[in-house]
Design an enzyme around this catalytic site. Sequence first.
Site, short mmCIF file in Angstrom:
data_model
loop_
_atom_site.label_atom_id
_atom_site.label_comp_id
_atom_site.label_asym_id
_atom_site.label_seq_id
_atom_site.Cartn_x
_atom_site.Cartn_y
_atom_site.Cartn_z
CD GLU A 128 -18.03 -14.16 -14.36
OE1 GLU A 128 -19.02 -15.41 -12.94
OE2 GLU A 128 -18.84 -14.26 -15.19
CG LEU B 168 -21.33 -12.29 -13.20
CD1 LEU B 168 -22.62 -12.58 -12.76
CD2 LEU B 168 -21.46 -13.33 -14.35
CD GLU C 4 -19.49 -15.42 -17.46
OE1 GLU C 4 -20.09 -14.23 -18.56
OE2 GLU C 4 -20.20 -15.75 -17.02
CG PHE D 234 -19.70 -23.61 -12.50
CD1 PHE D 234 -19.43 -25.21 -12.21
CD2 PHE D 234 -19.68 -23.00 -11.26
CE1 PHE D 234 -19.94 -25.11 -10.83
CE2 PHE D 234 -20.40 -23.00 -10.42
CZ PHE D 234 -19.69 -23.48 -9.72
CB ILE E 106 -16.85 -22.45 -21.93
CG1 ILE E 106 -17.79 -23.03 -23.05
CG2 ILE E 106 -16.06 -22.33 -21.14
CD1 ILE E 106 -16.29 -23.89 -23.67
CG HIS F 171 -23.29 -25.17 -12.48
ND1 HIS F 171 -24.48 -24.85 -12.82
CD2 HIS F 171 -22.82 -24.49 -11.67
CE1 HIS F 171 -24.42 -23.51 -12.56
NE2 HIS F 171 -23.86 -23.03 -11.46
C1 LIG Z 1 -22.54 -16.79 -17.96
C2 LIG Z 1 -22.47 -16.93 -16.25
N1 LIG Z 1 -21.51 -17.16 -15.37
C3 LIG Z 1 -21.40 -17.51 -14.25
C4 LIG Z 1 -22.46 -18.17 -14.03
C5 LIG Z 1 -22.12 -18.18 -12.79
N2 LIG Z 1 -23.14 -17.86 -10.85
C6 LIG Z 1 -24.15 -17.70 -11.18
S1 LIG Z 1 -25.00 -16.48 -10.14
C7 LIG Z 1 -23.50 -15.18 -9.96
C8 LIG Z 1 -23.61 -14.42 -9.32
C9 LIG Z 1 -24.81 -13.74 -9.39
O1 LIG Z 1 -24.74 -12.54 -9.66
P1 LIG Z 1 -26.54 -11.64 -9.89
O2 LIG Z 1 -26.39 -11.62 -10.80
O3 LIG Z 1 -26.02 -9.88 -8.21
O4 LIG Z 1 -27.44 -11.79 -8.98
P2 LIG Z 1 -27.45 -12.34 -7.22
O5 LIG Z 1 -27.58 -14.00 -7.37
O6 LIG Z 1 -26.89 -11.80 -5.80
O7 LIG Z 1 -29.13 -12.51 -7.08
C10 LIG Z 1 -22.58 -15.96 -10.77
C11 LIG Z 1 -21.41 -15.74 -11.29
C12 LIG Z 1 -23.69 -17.76 -14.35
N3 LIG Z 1 -24.93 -18.34 -13.85
N4 LIG Z 1 -24.28 -17.75 -15.82
#
Ligand SMILES: Cc1ncc(C[n+]2csc(CCOP(=O)(O)OP(=O)(O)O)c2C)c(N)n1
Lengths: 355, 326
Positions: free
Chosen positions: B29, B58, B60, B83, B87, B129
């Site tokens: 990601e 997005l 995993e 992060f 996992i 995280h």
């Molecule tokens: C399972 C998981 N994978 C990765 C993340 C890291 N992460 C936090 S926000 C994000 C992007 C989220 O995007 P979106 O769902 O479009 O929501 P937005 O932040 O744009 O409101 C990622 C990859 C996480 N919090 N949880």
Amino acid sequence: MSKVPYEVYTEEVEALSVLSPDGEIINKDKLPKLTDDQLKEIMYRMVFTRTWDDRAVNLGRQGRLGFYAPVSGQEATMVGSEFALQKEDFIAPGYRDIPQLVWHGLPLYQAFLYSRGHQHGGQIPDGVNVLMPQIIIGAQILHAMGIAMGYKLKKQKQVVITYTGDGGSSEGDFYEGLNYAGVYKLPVIFFVQNNGYAITTPFAKQTAALSIAHKAVAAGIKGVKIDGMDVLAVIKAVQEAAERGRNGEGATLIEAVTYRFRPHSLSDDATKYRTKEEEGEWNEKDPIARFAKYLEKKGLWTEEDTARVKEEAKAKVNEEIKKAEKTEKMTIPGLIDSMFEKTPKHLEEQKADFK
Amino acid sequence: MAQMNMKEAIRDALRVELKRDPNVLLFGEDVGHVGGVFRATEGLQKEFGEERVFDTPLAESAIGGLAVGLGIQGFRPVAEIQFVGFIFEALDQMAIQASRMRYRSGGRYNSPIVFRTPFGGGVKAAELHTDSLEGLLTQTPGIKVVVPSNPYDAKGLMIASIRDNDPVFFMEHLNLYHAFRAEVPENDYVVELGKANVVREGSDVTIITYGMMVHTSIKAADELEKTKGIKVEIIDLRTISPIDIDTIVASIQKTNRAIVVQEAQKSAGVAAEVIAQINEKAILHLEAPVLRVAGPDTVYPFAQIEDTWLPTPTRIIDAVNKVLEF
Ligand SMILES: Cc1ncc(C[n+]2csc(CCOP(=O)(O)OP(=O)(O)O)c2C)c(N)n1
């Protein structure tokens, strides 16, 4: 036997709008029924939320908040979707969906404590039907399923709304949630705030589907796409979805097309992946400006009202952040005791390391 | 030689391997266009193109499964889980699918994958995280777990991990990304997996540790030497699965006393494993029980009280004193 259609849903669905960018009603049939006082209350909450977001970003820079995900630009989706619910309905949020929690009854100082990593921030008061913000993207969607099934089993006419983003709609948990909701006909509203980016990844790299709303088809639930910068469209869509849920007609997936004016989080630099032009285009669709035009024409709102609400919001935020800062700090022994109903012996022993 | 911090050293390792072997692929990601949320892979997509270095949706579990499938096809995927707390979404693919591919296929396929994950406390990051989840993976047969503590090791271990034909879980401590710079050779070199490093020689007591806790232990050792003249030997495990028990035993034969320091929660983790192996291989050389300094068995409390939660030099000094006074 019914025929399987040769082609299924391959066209772009148009997003529902009720207000034009100039604040004119363009879709009379979909105008939600709201009193003048309600219209003013919605505006109040949106302006308050914007002001609080501005303050939160500053507090973050001063080191007075911890993790904070900005919301400006998404006031229509956040305020509107919560407003369309009843107090008894349940909210299962993602990390950004703090405004919905606060407008549903979570005290603001607790939202700040959550941000600062204080466990009291997640201690939801009795009678407030929300979960704490979820960091694991998608996990909350599955919790929403369970809560909704609970309502169904108890024959309570409550609905559950759960939020994620365009990125979140790619997670396995999202698909599993839609599918369960379809199979069990659960009173759930999946509310996807499609703001075009998942951190830096643009929508086009997230999915090849024409819309997220299309994804409802495979799960056998209703899917709609709406203009997420139009608070009246948001309210209408959520009201309809809630009614379907309450009537036992099952779940709805709502894709609200929106934009966050700020980057993903306070530690992110949006200039690396977004253009000034794009930001400018979306600025013109600002949900607050658009709704203000509508209310001004109706004689329900003035610029002075906006200024007044901003002052009120600033004062309230200051009061609440102070309250958060005065809250007694957590301790490790206290943390240890919060792990189990009855602290086991080995953990009692571990307290000795933290005298 | 160049001066690099740990993040730059990891990026350099990735660059060396992307260049050397066209089968190396990098994805996850946000890793492509902007180079990840920490910019650890910054510039690599530009240099090697979108086919070799790319952003994924997005998801995993899909990142893990993609890596497994590409591994079967002969590629060498380096997959980032953004992060450590995420996992779990990929755990089936990491701990069950990748780790037993060789066994299940009777050696027909393998999983030459590196799963990269930032982790580690003390940086006031958001919930989930920073947790130290390495113990979960060390319980899994068939996967190696690597935790570098400095830029030189990070580069050499990363190159070794990419060249390894079995899956490696490579954990990068957030607090070490920018902590300091060190001399790192520009060419390619490997630091062998499964080999510990004696980072400080001493005769009175051995501290066995890894990752950020190497540095916390060095602070404690400096203090012990200054105030009491105690000579501490410090072993940096570098690879926590498999554990280099020979280096540990050799040290204990000399010092006869040891403690194990880990950031993770106390029970059933890497420290417990180290102590079990010491019992099996060196019990007759011990003058005192081996103690653990670790986080308490609670959830990781992000931000608010993490500094008191994480092992401190004071707690390490207390444990050393206890084994010396036993
Ligand atoms: C399972 C998981 N994978 C990765 C993340 C890291 N992460 C936090 S926000 C994000 C992007 C989220 O995007 P979106 O769902 O479009 O929501 P937005 O932040 O744009 O409101 C990622 C990859 C996480 N919090 N949880």
